[in-house]
Design an enzyme around this catalytic site. Structure first.
Site, mmCIF file in Angstrom:
data_model
loop_
_atom_site.group_PDB
_atom_site.id
_atom_site.type_symbol
_atom_site.label_atom_id
_atom_site.label_comp_id
_atom_site.label_asym_id
_atom_site.label_seq_id
_atom_site.Cartn_x
_atom_site.Cartn_y
_atom_site.Cartn_z
ATOM 1 C CG ASP A 1 -2.204 1.081 0.894
ATOM 2 O OD1 ASP A 1 -2.430 1.326 0.100
ATOM 3 O OD2 ASP A 1 -2.685 1.507 2.252
ATOM 4 C CG ASP B 1 -1.416 2.097 6.796
ATOM 5 O OD1 ASP B 1 -1.727 1.079 7.698
ATOM 6 O OD2 ASP B 1 -2.608 2.596 6.409
#
Length: 229
Positions: free
Chosen positions: A21, A39
């Protein structure tokens, strides 16, 4: 900063972690220029046999479609080259200010990623170096085998790019626009006459200032003597 992003991604890959991501919101740079990739919520370990999918059980997207590689969107196996694709797209956006695959809706964006090739950087930024264009378009190949095979390879090319002169060999610089009409006049006769004129002009100014100083000192002495009489 960009080489440091590659180093951070390479570190994660060396530890056997695929981020999956990579996007601008997940790249953090502090005031000291230190880079962190944040993240790792959908990260995956290299060699994990769990089937790939770009969708959640509720039909939502697992990740950010705008920066996903084709194989990730199609649920095919992913590896470090998938992160390299996403990083290349982030760098492309940094260089041009636009995501070349962004559509009006998420489905149209996904269709663009799967079908369209990224245009040359020079369509957006005519002055973009040709080598940077090559590097980023290599990151964005649809086929993983045609991309950089590791973040380290990408890092090497980016570092070499910083050593390439701004102007390609053989290109000529545009002549400097003269700001002085007098300089343009003298340039017709070559640089030397102008330099001689500059020297004479400077000498005249110095001589004039010196004369003014000597005259003022002379009158100051005369005035002092008259006052003392």
């Amino acid at each position: 900063v960009v080489p440091k992003i590659c180093e951070a991604l390479q570190f994660a890959h060396n530890e056997g972690i695929l981020h999956r991501d990579i996007k601008p919101e997940n790249i953090l740079v502090d005031v000291r220029g230190r880079v962190k990739i944040a993240d790792f919520g959908i990260a995956k370990l290299v060699g994990d046999s769990q089937p790939e999918t770009a969708l959640t059980g509720s039909g939502g997207t697992l990740g950010t479609p705008h920066y996903m590689a084709p194989e990730q969107l199609e649920g095919r196996p992913v590896d470090g080259r998938t992160d390299i694709y996403a990083l290349g797209l982030v760098l492309y956006e940094m260089a041009t200010g636009t995501n070349p695959f962004l559509g009006r809706t998420p489905p149209s964006t996904i269709a663009n990623i799967l079908k369209l090739e990224a245009p040359s950087l020079r369509q957006y930024t005519p002055t973009a170096p040709a080598e940077l264009d090559r590097i980023l378009l290599k990151c964005l190949h649809k086929c993983p085998e045609e991309r950089y095979q590791s973040a380290r390879e990408l890092l090497v090319d980016l570092r070499n790019l910083r050593r390439v002169p701004a102007e390609s060999p053989g290109t000529s610089r545009a002549p400097e626009i003269e700001s002085s009409l007098l300089r343009r006049f003298f340039s017709l006769a070559g640089e030397s006459p102008y330099r001689r004129w500059e020297t004479m002009h400077l000498g005249f100014v110095i001589w004039f200032v010196l004369q003014r100083y000597l005259v003022s000192r002379f009158w100051a002495v005369i005035a002092y003597k008259w006052c003392c009489i």
